[in-house]
Design a protein around this motif. Structure first.
Motif, PDB file in Angstrom:
ATOM      1  N   ASP A 169     -15.482  25.593 -24.286  1.00 13.67           N
ATOM      2  CA  ASP A 169     -15.328  25.928 -22.866  1.00 13.67           C
ATOM      3  C   ASP A 169     -14.722  27.317 -22.694  1.00 13.67           C
ATOM      4  O   ASP A 169     -15.151  28.099 -21.827  1.00 13.67           O
ATOM      5  CB  ASP A 169     -14.425  24.907 -22.165  1.00 13.67           C
ATOM      6  CG  ASP A 169     -15.132  23.590 -21.883  1.00 13.67           C
ATOM      7  OD1 ASP A 169     -16.376  23.545 -21.997  1.00 13.67           O
ATOM      8  OD2 ASP A 169     -14.446  22.605 -21.552  1.00 13.67           O
ATOM      9  N   LEU A 170     -13.726  27.643 -23.508  1.00 13.53           N
ATOM     10  CA  LEU A 170     -13.098  28.961 -23.431  1.00 13.53           C
ATOM     11  C   LEU A 170     -14.089  30.068 -23.761  1.00 13.53           C
ATOM     12  O   LEU A 170     -14.113  31.123 -23.112  1.00 13.53           O
ATOM     13  CB  LEU A 170     -11.900  29.025 -24.390  1.00 13.53           C
ATOM     14  CG  LEU A 170     -10.685  28.168 -24.029  1.00 13.53           C
ATOM     15  CD1 LEU A 170      -9.684  28.158 -25.187  1.00 13.53           C
ATOM     16  CD2 LEU A 170     -10.019  28.700 -22.770  1.00 13.53           C
ATOM     17  N   VAL A 171     -14.914  29.825 -24.778  1.00 10.28           N
ATOM     18  CA  VAL A 171     -15.919  30.816 -25.176  1.00 10.28           C
ATOM     19  C   VAL A 171     -16.915  31.062 -24.056  1.00 10.28           C
ATOM     20  O   VAL A 171     -17.189  32.214 -23.675  1.00 10.28           O
ATOM     21  CB  VAL A 171     -16.657  30.356 -26.450  1.00 10.28           C
ATOM     22  CG1 VAL A 171     -17.877  31.233 -26.711  1.00 10.28           C
ATOM     23  CG2 VAL A 171     -15.729  30.382 -27.647  1.00 10.28           C
ATOM     24  N   ILE A 172     -17.476  29.999 -23.509  1.00  4.89           N
ATOM     25  CA  ILE A 172     -18.514  30.141 -22.480  1.00  4.89           C
ATOM     26  C   ILE A 172     -17.942  30.748 -21.206  1.00  4.89           C
ATOM     27  O   ILE A 172     -18.591  31.599 -20.567  1.00  4.89           O
ATOM     28  CB  ILE A 172     -19.170  28.775 -22.183  1.00  4.89           C
ATOM     29  CG1 ILE A 172     -19.779  28.186 -23.464  1.00  4.89           C
ATOM     30  CG2 ILE A 172     -20.240  28.929 -21.106  1.00  4.89           C
ATOM     31  CD1 ILE A 172     -20.821  29.054 -24.122  1.00  4.89           C
ATOM     32  N   ALA A 173     -16.733  30.343 -20.821  1.00  2.10           N
ATOM     33  CA  ALA A 173     -16.112  30.918 -19.627  1.00  2.10           C
ATOM     34  C   ALA A 173     -15.923  32.424 -19.795  1.00  2.10           C
ATOM     35  O   ALA A 173     -16.182  33.206 -18.864  1.00  2.10           O
ATOM     36  CB  ALA A 173     -14.770  30.244 -19.351  1.00  2.10           C
ATOM     37  N   HIS A 174     -15.499  32.853 -20.975  1.00  9.99           N
ATOM     38  CA  HIS A 174     -15.325  34.279 -21.246  1.00  9.99           C
ATOM     39  C   HIS A 174     -16.655  35.020 -21.175  1.00  9.99           C
ATOM     40  O   HIS A 174     -16.747  36.104 -20.580  1.00  9.99           O
ATOM     41  CB  HIS A 174     -14.688  34.468 -22.623  1.00  9.99           C
ATOM     42  CG  HIS A 174     -14.747  35.855 -23.141  1.00  9.99           C
ATOM     43  ND1 HIS A 174     -14.087  36.922 -22.541  1.00  9.99           N
ATOM     44  CD2 HIS A 174     -15.418  36.388 -24.208  1.00  9.99           C
ATOM     45  CE1 HIS A 174     -14.343  38.035 -23.207  1.00  9.99           C
ATOM     46  NE2 HIS A 174     -15.135  37.739 -24.233  1.00  9.99           N
ATOM     47  N   LEU A 175     -17.699  34.448 -21.757  1.00 10.45           N
ATOM     48  CA  LEU A 175     -19.001  35.109 -21.749  1.00 10.45           C
ATOM     49  C   LEU A 175     -19.577  35.184 -20.339  1.00 10.45           C
ATOM     50  O   LEU A 175     -20.222  36.182 -19.978  1.00 10.45           O
ATOM     51  CB  LEU A 175     -19.964  34.366 -22.690  1.00 10.45           C
ATOM     52  CG  LEU A 175     -19.601  34.426 -24.182  1.00 10.45           C
ATOM     53  CD1 LEU A 175     -20.574  33.588 -25.005  1.00 10.45           C
ATOM     54  CD2 LEU A 175     -19.585  35.873 -24.681  1.00 10.45           C
ATOM     55  N   THR A 270     -19.704  35.529 -30.881  1.00 14.64           N
ATOM     56  CA  THR A 270     -18.413  34.841 -31.001  1.00 14.64           C
ATOM     57  C   THR A 270     -18.402  33.915 -32.205  1.00 14.64           C
ATOM     58  O   THR A 270     -19.444  33.454 -32.663  1.00 14.64           O
ATOM     59  CB  THR A 270     -18.092  34.000 -29.745  1.00 14.64           C
ATOM     60  OG1 THR A 270     -18.990  32.880 -29.673  1.00 14.64           O
ATOM     61  CG2 THR A 270     -18.222  34.837 -28.482  1.00 14.64           C
ATOM     62  N   GLY A 271     -17.191  33.630 -32.682  1.00 10.65           N
ATOM     63  CA  GLY A 271     -17.001  32.686 -33.780  1.00 10.65           C
ATOM     64  C   GLY A 271     -16.089  31.550 -33.360  1.00 10.65           C
ATOM     65  O   GLY A 271     -15.824  31.349 -32.172  1.00 10.65           O
ATOM     66  N   SER A 287     -12.982  35.006 -31.247  1.00 13.15           N
ATOM     67  CA  SER A 287     -13.023  33.704 -31.908  1.00 13.15           C
ATOM     68  C   SER A 287     -12.014  32.741 -31.292  1.00 13.15           C
ATOM     69  O   SER A 287     -11.012  33.159 -30.703  1.00 13.15           O
ATOM     70  CB  SER A 287     -12.728  33.871 -33.407  1.00 13.15           C
ATOM     71  OG  SER A 287     -12.902  32.667 -34.114  1.00 13.15           O
ATOM     72  N   VAL A 288     -12.294  31.461 -31.453  1.00 18.92           N
ATOM     73  CA  VAL A 288     -11.386  30.410 -31.005  1.00 18.92           C
ATOM     74  C   VAL A 288     -10.295  30.208 -32.056  1.00 18.92           C
ATOM     75  O   VAL A 288     -10.599  30.005 -33.227  1.00 18.92           O
ATOM     76  CB  VAL A 288     -12.141  29.086 -30.777  1.00 18.92           C
ATOM     77  CG1 VAL A 288     -11.164  27.973 -30.403  1.00 18.92           C
ATOM     78  CG2 VAL A 288     -13.203  29.259 -29.700  1.00 18.92           C
ATOM     79  N   VAL A 289      -9.045  30.275 -31.620  1.00 16.47           N
ATOM     80  CA  VAL A 289      -7.915  30.138 -32.540  1.00 16.47           C
ATOM     81  C   VAL A 289      -7.607  28.660 -32.770  1.00 16.47           C
ATOM     82  O   VAL A 289      -7.252  27.947 -31.835  1.00 16.47           O
ATOM     83  CB  VAL A 289      -6.657  30.825 -31.975  1.00 16.47           C
ATOM     84  CG1 VAL A 289      -5.500  30.687 -32.958  1.00 16.47           C
ATOM     85  CG2 VAL A 289      -6.933  32.280 -31.674  1.00 16.47           C
ATOM     86  N   ALA A 320      -4.876  21.593 -28.321  1.00  8.89           N
ATOM     87  CA  ALA A 320      -5.606  22.612 -27.566  1.00  8.89           C
ATOM     88  C   ALA A 320      -5.649  23.943 -28.312  1.00  8.89           C
ATOM     89  O   ALA A 320      -4.626  24.400 -28.824  1.00  8.89           O
ATOM     90  CB  ALA A 320      -4.964  22.806 -26.200  1.00  8.89           C
ATOM     91  N   PRO A 321      -6.820  24.576 -28.380  1.00  3.08           N
ATOM     92  CA  PRO A 321      -6.950  25.891 -29.013  1.00  3.08           C
ATOM     93  C   PRO A 321      -6.780  27.007 -27.975  1.00  3.08           C
ATOM     94  O   PRO A 321      -6.614  26.745 -26.782  1.00  3.08           O
ATOM     95  CB  PRO A 321      -8.373  25.875 -29.542  1.00  3.08           C
ATOM     96  CG  PRO A 321      -9.108  25.097 -28.480  1.00  3.08           C
ATOM     97  CD  PRO A 321      -8.131  24.042 -27.978  1.00  3.08           C
ATOM     98  N   GLN A 322      -6.846  28.247 -28.446  1.00  4.00           N
ATOM     99  CA  GLN A 322      -6.842  29.413 -27.574  1.00  4.00           C
ATOM    100  C   GLN A 322      -8.011  30.310 -27.974  1.00  4.00           C
ATOM    101  O   GLN A 322      -8.659  30.091 -29.001  1.00  4.00           O
ATOM    102  CB  GLN A 322      -5.524  30.180 -27.693  1.00  4.00           C
ATOM    103  CG  GLN A 322      -4.309  29.402 -27.215  1.00  4.00           C
ATOM    104  CD  GLN A 322      -3.024  30.186 -27.394  1.00  4.00           C
ATOM    105  OE1 GLN A 322      -2.811  30.845 -28.413  1.00  4.00           O
ATOM    106  NE2 GLN A 322      -2.150  30.126 -26.402  1.00  4.00           N
ATOM    107  N   LEU A 323      -8.276  31.313 -27.154  1.00  7.09           N
ATOM    108  CA  LEU A 323      -9.349  32.265 -27.455  1.00  7.09           C
ATOM    109  C   LEU A 323      -8.757  33.652 -27.642  1.00  7.09           C
ATOM    110  O   LEU A 323      -7.966  34.115 -26.812  1.00  7.09           O
ATOM    111  CB  LEU A 323     -10.370  32.293 -26.317  1.00  7.09           C
ATOM    112  CG  LEU A 323     -11.589  33.214 -26.537  1.00  7.09           C
ATOM    113  CD1 LEU A 323     -12.500  32.636 -27.623  1.00  7.09           C
ATOM    114  CD2 LEU A 323     -12.366  33.403 -25.240  1.00  7.09           C
TER     115      LEU A 323
END
Length: 332
Positions: A169-175, A270-271, A287-289, A320-323
């Protein structure tokens, strides 16, 4: 154990090693009375609380925990092992590591060897969501077992992992914020729970975008190279490429570069995992942390509690991860 004061803090303040501090607090004969008194005074002054469950595990045992990972050469699992070992050192426990090489039969043999070595418990990153079930179920019936990062079907054991849905979700929201309209996912197949979860999360989160046909294989740089070449052969690149992990992303980046394509000029990339590779690629990779220290800490906590009470409620934890946003998704 107190969240504020760790055994390492006590050892540092007393000027002794972690192992000596642990033995002193436990009243072991190998530590002089003078050192025991010093460590105990220091612990009391700092407000350190002894982990009773961990002590119960240590006493009367060989103080050894086993761990099986699928690919020791994967930077993510190397970081996980390092974090787990650091947490075990806090408990004055030892670690035995085995590499399954992602093979079900080898994984089963490694589990049998650990059982024969009389480890007190085992942390497993299963190699296959279905094929690993039999061996893990058999092992969990004999000693405490915690699944880390990945899960198998049919085993209600303790599990600690990252929230893969949240990461995607974090990746797609950023893109989307970057103006991406067309997108493709290059990930691993459903042989692992992580591969399946990230695939499904991408399908859900990318709704409304022009989603190109995804490409699935395994978590490796070699597969990333193949997938990247296949993507280039299709023709025009999408606005962004989302990869299932950093190894795949590094391979895709190499394939794009070989084809004369540049990131982020021609496409964003992204990774997932935020390993050291994400920092040293050219360009550095968004990348997602994965919260590796927290994953290791929770896995050890679950394992220690399971050794104390085999009938305790099953632990199921998603952290929960971070980006981390880097140049691979920065529009020129």
């Amino acid at each position: 154990m107190s969240a504020e004061v760790r055994l390492q803090d006590v050892a540092d303040a007393a000027g002794v090693s972690i192992a000596t501090a642990s033995r002193a607090l436990a009243g072991k004969d190998r530590v002089s009375r003078k050192t025991q008194a010093l460590v105990k005074r220091t612990a009391e002054r700092l407000g350190y609380q002894v982990n009773a469950a961990a002590r119960a595990l240590r006493e009367g045992s060989n103080r050894t925990i086993g761990m099986i990972i699928p690919v020791v050469g994967n930077p993510f699992y190397a970081q996980v092992v390092h974090a787990v070992e650091a947490e075990l050192q806090e408990q004055d426990l030892e670690l035995i590591i085995a590499d399954s090489h992602g093979e079900i039969e080898r994984e089963a043999r490694r589990l049998d060897l650990l059982l024969g070595g009389r480890v007190e418990g085992v942390i497993v990153v299963p190699s296959d969501a279905r094929g690993s079930s039999e061996a893990l179920i058999k092992t969990a019936a004999r000693i405490p077992l915690v699944q880390l990062d990945r899960r198998v079907e049919g085993l209600a054991s303790d599990f600690i992992g990252v929230d893969n849905d949240r990461g995607i979700d974090l990746v797609i929201a950023h893109l989307r914020e970057q103006g991406v309209r067309s997108i493709v996912y290059i990930g691993a197949n459903d042989n692992t729970s992580v591969g399946r979860e990230r695939r499904l999360a991408f399908a859900r989160a990318s709704a409304g975008l022009d989603v190109h046909e995804p490409i699935f294989g395994n978590f490796s740089r070699e597969y990333g190279l193949e997938a990247g070449a296949a993507l280039v052969a299709r023709g025009e690149l999408p606005d962004a490429i989302v990869c299932g992990d950093d190894l795949i992303a590094v391979g895709v980046l190499g394939a794009l570069r070989a084809a004369g394509k540049r990131v982020p000029r021609d496409t964003l990339l992204t990774g997932f995992d935020d390993t050291l590779l994400a920092e040293i690629t050219d360009p550095p990779l968004t990348s997602v942390v994965q919260p590796i220290a927290a994953l290791a800490r929770e896995a050890i906590r679950a394992l220690v509690l399971r050794t104390e009470d085999r009938d305790a409620p099953t632990v199921y934890s998603r952290i929960a991860p971070q980006l981390v946003v880097r140049e691979s998704t920065s529009r020129p």
